[in-house]
Motif scaffolding. Structure first.
Motif, PDB file in Angstrom:
ATOM      1  N   TRP A   1       0.776  -1.159   0.048  1.00 30.46           N
ATOM      2  CA  TRP A   1      -0.025   0.015  -0.039  1.00 30.46           C
ATOM      3  C   TRP A   1       0.626   1.225   0.008  1.00 30.46           C
ATOM      4  O   TRP A   1       0.358   2.408  -0.125  1.00 30.46           O
ATOM      5  N   LEU A   2       2.132   1.085   0.466  1.00 29.47           N
ATOM      6  CA  LEU A   2       2.946   2.427   0.503  1.00 29.47           C
ATOM      7  C   LEU A   2       4.539   1.868   0.250  1.00 29.47           C
ATOM      8  O   LEU A   2       4.793   0.725   0.506  1.00 29.47           O
ATOM      9  N   THR A   3       5.203   3.091  -0.024  1.00 30.29           N
ATOM     10  CA  THR A   3       6.508   2.815  -0.168  1.00 30.29           C
ATOM     11  C   THR A   3       6.919   2.691   1.096  1.00 30.29           C
ATOM     12  O   THR A   3       6.641   3.314   2.121  1.00 30.29           O
ATOM     13  N   LEU A   4       8.376   2.302   1.298  1.00 26.44           N
ATOM     14  CA  LEU A   4       9.163   2.094   2.446  1.00 26.44           C
ATOM     15  C   LEU A   4       9.531   3.595   3.183  1.00 26.44           C
ATOM     16  O   LEU A   4       9.453   3.866   4.134  1.00 26.44           O
ATOM     17  N   GLU A   5       9.698   4.734   2.455  1.00 22.22           N
ATOM     18  CA  GLU A   5       9.737   6.072   2.633  1.00 22.22           C
ATOM     19  C   GLU A   5       8.569   6.535   3.263  1.00 22.22           C
ATOM     20  O   GLU A   5       8.748   7.078   4.487  1.00 22.22           O
ATOM     21  N   ASP A   6       7.533   6.199   2.571  1.00 18.23           N
ATOM     22  CA  ASP A   6       6.141   6.501   3.086  1.00 18.23           C
ATOM     23  C   ASP A   6       5.984   6.025   4.467  1.00 18.23           C
ATOM     24  O   ASP A   6       5.626   6.656   5.470  1.00 18.23           O
TER      25      ASP A   6
ATOM     26  N   GLY B   1      12.322   8.351   5.088  1.00 20.04           N
ATOM     27  CA  GLY B   1      11.215   8.901   5.317  1.00 20.04           C
ATOM     28  C   GLY B   1      10.925   9.494   6.823  1.00 20.04           C
ATOM     29  O   GLY B   1      10.578  10.346   7.054  1.00 20.04           O
ATOM     30  N   GLN B   2      11.607   8.766   7.687  1.00 20.04           N
ATOM     31  CA  GLN B   2      11.958   9.343   8.978  1.00 20.04           C
ATOM     32  C   GLN B   2      12.511  10.533   9.122  1.00 20.04           C
ATOM     33  O   GLN B   2      11.942  11.420   9.785  1.00 20.04           O
ATOM     34  N   ALA B   3      13.602  10.766   8.566  1.00 18.75           N
ATOM     35  CA  ALA B   3      14.421  11.903   8.309  1.00 18.75           C
ATOM     36  C   ALA B   3      13.492  13.076   7.989  1.00 18.75           C
ATOM     37  O   ALA B   3      13.597  14.341   8.501  1.00 18.75           O
ATOM     38  N   GLU B   4      12.610  12.932   6.697  1.00 20.47           N
ATOM     39  CA  GLU B   4      11.982  13.975   6.280  1.00 20.47           C
ATOM     40  C   GLU B   4      10.927  14.235   7.290  1.00 20.47           C
ATOM     41  O   GLU B   4      10.585  15.466   7.280  1.00 20.47           O
TER      42      GLU B   4
ATOM     43  N   ALA C   1      -5.463   1.391  -4.666  1.00 20.53           N
ATOM     44  CA  ALA C   1      -4.257   2.179  -4.320  1.00 20.53           C
ATOM     45  C   ALA C   1      -3.717   3.111  -5.356  1.00 20.53           C
ATOM     46  O   ALA C   1      -2.977   3.908  -4.923  1.00 20.53           O
ATOM     47  N   GLU C   2      -3.839   2.870  -6.679  1.00 19.40           N
ATOM     48  CA  GLU C   2      -3.145   3.540  -7.767  1.00 19.40           C
ATOM     49  C   GLU C   2      -4.116   4.581  -8.203  1.00 19.40           C
ATOM     50  O   GLU C   2      -3.650   5.472  -9.125  1.00 19.40           O
ATOM     51  N   GLU C   3      -5.082   4.792  -7.845  1.00 18.83           N
ATOM     52  CA  GLU C   3      -6.134   5.722  -8.336  1.00 18.83           C
ATOM     53  C   GLU C   3      -5.746   7.031  -7.874  1.00 18.83           C
ATOM     54  O   GLU C   3      -5.590   7.410  -6.621  1.00 18.83           O
ATOM     55  N   GLU C   4      -6.004   8.116  -8.704  1.00 19.18           N
ATOM     56  CA  GLU C   4      -5.564   9.412  -8.616  1.00 19.18           C
ATOM     57  C   GLU C   4      -7.088  10.186  -8.492  1.00 19.18           C
ATOM     58  O   GLU C   4      -7.904   9.614  -8.081  1.00 19.18           O
TER      59      GLU C   4
ATOM     60  N   TRP D   1      -3.477   9.180   4.292  1.00 21.14           N
ATOM     61  CA  TRP D   1      -3.200   8.040   5.018  1.00 21.14           C
ATOM     62  C   TRP D   1      -1.708   7.634   4.711  1.00 21.14           C
ATOM     63  O   TRP D   1      -0.931   7.273   5.934  1.00 21.14           O
ATOM     64  N   ARG D   2      -1.249   7.932   3.641  1.00 22.70           N
ATOM     65  CA  ARG D   2       0.163   7.661   3.572  1.00 22.70           C
ATOM     66  C   ARG D   2       1.157   8.530   4.243  1.00 22.70           C
ATOM     67  O   ARG D   2       2.112   8.379   4.772  1.00 22.70           O
ATOM     68  N   ARG D   3       0.707   9.957   4.108  1.00 24.40           N
ATOM     69  CA  ARG D   3       1.639  10.869   4.479  1.00 24.40           C
ATOM     70  C   ARG D   3       0.709  11.905   5.576  1.00 24.40           C
ATOM     71  O   ARG D   3       0.632  13.024   5.069  1.00 24.40           O
ATOM     72  N   PRO D   4       0.377  11.342   6.849  1.00 24.09           N
ATOM     73  CA  PRO D   4      -0.123  12.362   7.756  1.00 24.09           C
ATOM     74  C   PRO D   4       0.625  13.423   8.226  1.00 24.09           C
ATOM     75  O   PRO D   4       2.023  13.249   8.022  1.00 24.09           O
ATOM     76  N   GLN D   5       0.152  14.338   8.671  1.00 23.25           N
ATOM     77  CA  GLN D   5       0.763  15.478   9.270  1.00 23.25           C
ATOM     78  C   GLN D   5       0.746  15.631  10.830  1.00 23.25           C
ATOM     79  O   GLN D   5      -0.677  15.879  11.325  1.00 23.25           O
ATOM     80  N   ALA D   6       1.660  15.717  11.559  1.00 24.81           N
ATOM     81  CA  ALA D   6       1.433  15.981  13.037  1.00 24.81           C
ATOM     82  C   ALA D   6       1.401  17.459  13.095  1.00 24.81           C
ATOM     83  O   ALA D   6       2.080  18.363  12.589  1.00 24.81           O
ATOM     84  N   ARG D   7       0.361  17.785  14.001  1.00 18.56           N
ATOM     85  CA  ARG D   7       0.080  19.341  13.977  1.00 18.56           C
ATOM     86  C   ARG D   7       0.731  20.149  15.148  1.00 18.56           C
ATOM     87  O   ARG D   7       0.195  20.607  16.096  1.00 18.56           O
ATOM     88  N   ILE D   8       2.092  19.954  15.156  1.00 15.63           N
ATOM     89  CA  ILE D   8       3.056  20.448  16.207  1.00 15.63           C
ATOM     90  C   ILE D   8       3.028  21.846  16.366  1.00 15.63           C
ATOM     91  O   ILE D   8       2.676  22.592  17.308  1.00 15.63           O
TER      92      ILE D   8
END
Length: 329
Positions: free
Chosen positions: A59-64, A108-111, A177-180, A190-197
């Protein structure tokens, strides 16, 4: 495949950063990281993501995956109104994760850390039968926000999307998974959530109580309402955004608009993994950038959480993600 020492060196190079924290006395390379000059409360939280429970690698890349695991943990700091001070990462790696796979996870963690103004300062590597990432986050704040301090009459504000991650997960489970198009924002949520720091730090001075939406708005608000001894009344229209309605329409497979809006409301209430930040603030508080109003705290009753839809008030059950009652991914 590299040995552990070489892999630690690889990670050290990836996690090197321009982020400067004068309170970081010791980072990667020793038995412990060391932090100094802590102001106010030191806050610490730990989160884990396990393959087959929280994600499928298809469902996602390892970076994701590295990004998602880190942001999910950092979201707990946002809920405390805290400034991140460092991240500890424990990686349990199956034989299928080679050096390139490890590099991808770490990047991905570093980003995620760069986006949040922090860095990985230590951790652990281990061999395992399944891939899992355990992330410990450390932060500090002059005033730690809590779940048990909401007051009757408080407004309920939220920062971040509601329901989009749940819609994204539904799309993945449906093989999309591939639909745009209209599902793109949901899949990205889902793949790239954002913490609201940043939002958590902005609102910390005025908020009475806070919680991040990891297990679903309904379940997390029930927790906050129970801890504070209040009831909550949400506004149905405030829960739905245009991207969520569009994704719900695509996933509703030709249903009428009433059903589409009900589906969008269900995603907003029960979807989970949005990592939005919910706070309660005094009635009439001045607006804070990034937040919108979704309801109000009311006197406790037999219905702890309701949603107003037109002339109706719908009782909301405390349903969401529970590791010990819900089926995993």
């Amino acid at each position: 495949m590299s040995d552990e020492r070489a892999r630690v060196a690889l990670l050290d190079a990836i996690f090197a950063t321009d982020v400067v924290d004068p309170g970081l006395a010791l980072g990667i390379g020793d038995d412990c990281a060391a932090l100094t000059s802590i102001e106010g409360a030191l806050v610490v939280s730990v989160d884990v993501m396990v393959e087959g429970v929280h994600f499928r690698r298809a469902w996602l890349t390892l970076e994701d995956l590295g990004y998602r695991a880190t942001m999910g943990a950092l979201s707990d700091l946002a809920a405390m109104g805290a400034r991140p001070r460092g991240v500890l990462s424990s990686l349990a790696l199956p034989a299928s994760i080679d050096d390139d796979g490890l590099r991808a996870i770490a990047e991905g963690q570093a980003e995620a850390c760069r986006v949040s103004g922090t860095r990985v300062i230590g951790g652990n590597l281990a061999r395992a039968g399944e891939l899992s990432i355990t992330t410990t986050v450390l932060g500090d704040t002059p005033r730690a926000l809590r779940r048990d301090a909401a007051q009757v009459g408080d407004e309920i504000w939220i920062a971040g999307p509601l329901g989009l991650a749940g819609a994204g997960l539904a799309a993945l489970l449906a093989g999309l998974a591939e639909e745009e198009g209209v599902l793109g924002p949901a899949l990205a949520a889902w793949r790239r959530p954002q913490a609201r720091i940043a939002e958590g730090r902005r609102v910390a001075a005025i908020a009475h109580a806070a919680i991040d939406v990891s297990d679903g708005l309904a379940l997390d608000l029930h927790r906050l309402a129970e801890a504070s001894g209040v009831g909550m009344r949400l506004e149905g229209e405030a829960l739905r955004t245009a991207p969520l309605v569009a994704a719900s329409r695509r996933l509703a497979d030709g249903a009428d608009e009433v059903a589409v809006r009900a589906k969008a409301r269900a995603f907003a209430l029960h979807g989970g993994e949005d990592y939005a930040l919910v706070v309660t603030v005094p009635d009439g508080a001045a607006p804070v950038a990034g937040f919108r109003r979704i309801g109000r705290c009311v006197a406790p009753s037999a219905r702890p959480l309701v949603v107003a839809e037109g002339d109706e008030e719908l009782t909301v059950e405390p349903r969401g993600w529970d590791h010990f009652s819900a089926a995993g991914a």
